[in-house]
Design a protein around this motif. Structure first.
Motif, mmCIF file in Angstrom:
data_model
loop_
_atom_site.group_PDB
_atom_site.id
_atom_site.type_symbol
_atom_site.label_atom_id
_atom_site.label_comp_id
_atom_site.label_asym_id
_atom_site.label_seq_id
_atom_site.Cartn_x
_atom_site.Cartn_y
_atom_site.Cartn_z
ATOM 1 N N VAL A 130 -84.166 50.321 31.208
ATOM 2 C CA VAL A 130 -84.180 49.238 32.362
ATOM 3 C C VAL A 130 -82.604 48.924 32.514
ATOM 4 O O VAL A 130 -82.061 48.706 31.529
ATOM 5 C CB VAL A 130 -84.952 48.278 31.842
ATOM 6 N N GLU A 131 -82.415 48.623 33.855
ATOM 7 C CA GLU A 131 -80.734 48.084 33.932
ATOM 8 C C GLU A 131 -80.944 46.599 33.941
ATOM 9 O O GLU A 131 -81.715 45.865 34.193
ATOM 10 C CB GLU A 131 -80.567 48.427 35.473
ATOM 11 N N VAL A 132 -79.863 45.991 33.253
ATOM 12 C CA VAL A 132 -79.678 44.637 32.964
ATOM 13 C C VAL A 132 -78.284 44.182 33.196
ATOM 14 O O VAL A 132 -77.330 45.206 33.493
ATOM 15 C CB VAL A 132 -80.126 44.137 31.669
ATOM 16 N N LEU A 133 -78.106 42.882 33.640
ATOM 17 C CA LEU A 133 -76.829 42.382 33.968
ATOM 18 C C LEU A 133 -75.872 43.220 35.107
ATOM 19 O O LEU A 133 -74.789 43.537 34.797
ATOM 20 C CB LEU A 133 -76.131 42.140 32.818
ATOM 21 N N PRO A 134 -76.528 43.623 36.043
ATOM 22 C CA PRO A 134 -75.884 44.426 37.182
ATOM 23 C C PRO A 134 -74.469 43.920 37.567
ATOM 24 O O PRO A 134 -73.854 44.574 37.992
ATOM 25 C CB PRO A 134 -76.845 44.765 38.054
ATOM 26 N N ALA A 135 -74.381 42.424 37.563
ATOM 27 C CA ALA A 135 -73.228 41.967 38.113
ATOM 28 C C ALA A 135 -71.996 41.971 37.153
ATOM 29 O O ALA A 135 -70.953 41.725 37.313
ATOM 30 C CB ALA A 135 -73.557 40.602 38.237
ATOM 31 N N PHE A 136 -72.219 42.443 35.744
ATOM 32 C CA PHE A 136 -71.188 42.429 34.956
ATOM 33 C C PHE A 136 -71.149 43.869 34.071
ATOM 34 O O PHE A 136 -71.514 43.938 33.092
ATOM 35 C CB PHE A 136 -71.640 41.622 33.783
ATOM 36 N N THR A 137 -70.945 44.568 34.760
ATOM 37 C CA THR A 137 -70.778 46.251 34.476
ATOM 38 C C THR A 137 -69.372 46.467 34.009
ATOM 39 O O THR A 137 -68.214 45.740 34.939
ATOM 40 C CB THR A 137 -71.329 47.256 35.413
ATOM 41 N N PRO A 138 -68.878 47.533 33.317
ATOM 42 C CA PRO A 138 -67.723 47.873 32.938
ATOM 43 C C PRO A 138 -67.174 48.718 34.301
ATOM 44 O O PRO A 138 -67.872 49.104 35.286
ATOM 45 C CB PRO A 138 -67.776 48.949 31.911
ATOM 46 N N ALA A 139 -65.824 48.775 34.487
ATOM 47 C CA ALA A 139 -64.987 49.325 35.388
ATOM 48 C C ALA A 139 -65.658 50.894 35.457
ATOM 49 O O ALA A 139 -65.756 51.426 34.318
ATOM 50 C CB ALA A 139 -63.655 49.200 35.290
ATOM 51 N N PRO A 140 -65.474 51.542 36.490
ATOM 52 C CA PRO A 140 -65.763 52.936 36.478
ATOM 53 C C PRO A 140 -64.881 53.763 35.521
ATOM 54 O O PRO A 140 -63.638 53.366 35.448
ATOM 55 C CB PRO A 140 -65.672 53.302 37.935
ATOM 56 N N MET A 141 -65.041 54.823 35.041
ATOM 57 C CA MET A 141 -64.648 55.496 34.103
ATOM 58 C C MET A 141 -63.887 56.813 34.971
ATOM 59 O O MET A 141 -64.850 57.608 35.424
ATOM 60 C CB MET A 141 -65.428 56.087 32.850
ATOM 61 N N ALA A 142 -62.687 56.973 34.789
ATOM 62 C CA ALA A 142 -61.916 58.049 35.367
ATOM 63 C C ALA A 142 -62.457 59.569 34.613
ATOM 64 O O ALA A 142 -62.704 59.426 33.528
ATOM 65 C CB ALA A 142 -60.325 57.944 35.407
ATOM 66 N N VAL A 143 -62.632 60.357 35.539
ATOM 67 C CA VAL A 143 -62.723 61.809 34.738
ATOM 68 C C VAL A 143 -61.587 62.817 35.394
ATOM 69 O O VAL A 143 -61.215 62.678 36.612
ATOM 70 C CB VAL A 143 -64.086 62.377 35.393
#
Length: 300
Positions: free
Chosen positions: A255-268
């Motif tokens: 389940v997804e939680v705290l969607p407003a507080f996610t890490p920055a996208p990770m570069a590939v």
């Protein structure tokens, strides 16, 4: 001058070790040592300084290595110059990939690539630690996350969107967090290559900057499979790329939680050692990997 001996010298210089070069090339240490000695006799100069603790290039060795690598690249191009296009690429490729990308994205597409180039021999490493392409003899690596200072050539591909995850069982036992303050009553599964608590905490992006909210860790792991398994087992919250977890979200297993507080996208990024002329097989592999991976990423 023997091209095979030039390749041996190049590998010894890159690894700063006769033993490691012999292991990678599938030769005995004495065969590797003899090849370098013959080169030194032919050139009339010492290329490597050997001690009981280290092997390093002499000043002449540094100059010779640069020309040696150019000659090896030119020789490979010449070798394939008059081969019919239908014969495809040939030679060895050594690639390091993140485990999830290898399993879910790249290996399922590999049969078509190898069918087009049946003379290629591909070696794939799927470790979660950061390899050194030069020291460990990789032609290219697919890297997720910040690159830091590097002398490698980097080819950015895109970014992985992140999400915060918990199992239904964990939420049933501990409740669902709705704010950063709620995290004081929760546990985190921490991902760290060296099983260290350094940098542990809840990451989130705010105003274009990464913030770290301290919180206790239930468990430290150093592998992506173990990280996801720990979350599924209800051991704590995790922060992971959505790409590798979407099927579990769709199944209701996470389940997804705290969607407003996610890490920055990770570069590939694709990384490879700098060379004046890339061997055709490496250039083709880089293009193929980029074509396979990029559709699974957000725009840069």
């Amino acid at each position: 001058m023997d091209l095979h001996e030039l390749r041996i010298f190049s590998r010894v210089a890159a690894l700063a070790s006769f033993t490691q070069a012999a292991q990678q090339l599938g030769l005995t240490k004495s065969r590797v040592s003899s090849a370098v000695q013959r080169l030194e006799v032919q050139l009339g100069t010492r290329l490597l300084q050997r001690t009981t603790r280290q092997v390093r290039l002499t000043s002449d060795g540094v100059q010779f290595l640069a020309r040696c690598e150019e000659l090896l690249a030119d020789a490979e191009q010449l070798q394939g110059m008059f081969q019919p296009a239908a014969s495809g690429l040939r030679g060895r490729l050594r690639i390091d990939l993140p485990n999830v990308f290898a399993r879910d994205v790249i290996i399922p597409r590999l049969p078509a690539f190898l069918a087009a180039h049946p003379l290629l021999e591909v070696g794939i490493s799927t470790s979660d630690h950061r390899v050194d392409p030069v020291l460990e003899g990789f032609d290219c690596v697919l890297r997720v996350g910040p690159l830091g200072a590097t002398e490698l050539v980097a080819r950015p591909l895109g970014r992985l969107q992140m999400c915060n995850l918990a199992s239904p069982a964990y939420l049933a036992a501990h409740g669902t967090p709705h704010s950063l303050q709620d995290l004081a009553h929760h546990r985190l599964v921490h991902f760290a290559g060296k099983l260290s608590l350094r940098g542990a905490g809840w990451e989130y992006e705010e105003g274009g900057k990464t913030q770290l909210h301290p919180m206790p860790s239930a468990l430290i792991v150093n592998g992506t499979d173990a990280y996801q398994a720990a979350c599924l087992a209800g051991l704590g919250l995790i922060q992971a790329p959505r790409r590798g977890a979407q099927h579990l979200l769709d199944q209701g297993r996470l389940v997804e939680v705290l969607p407003a507080f996610t890490p920055a996208p990770m570069a590939v990024s694709l990384l490879y050692p700098h060379r004046r002329q890339l061997p055709a097989r490496v250039a083709a592999c880089l293009d193929w990997l980029a074509g396979v991976v990029t559709p699974h990423l957000a725009a840069r």
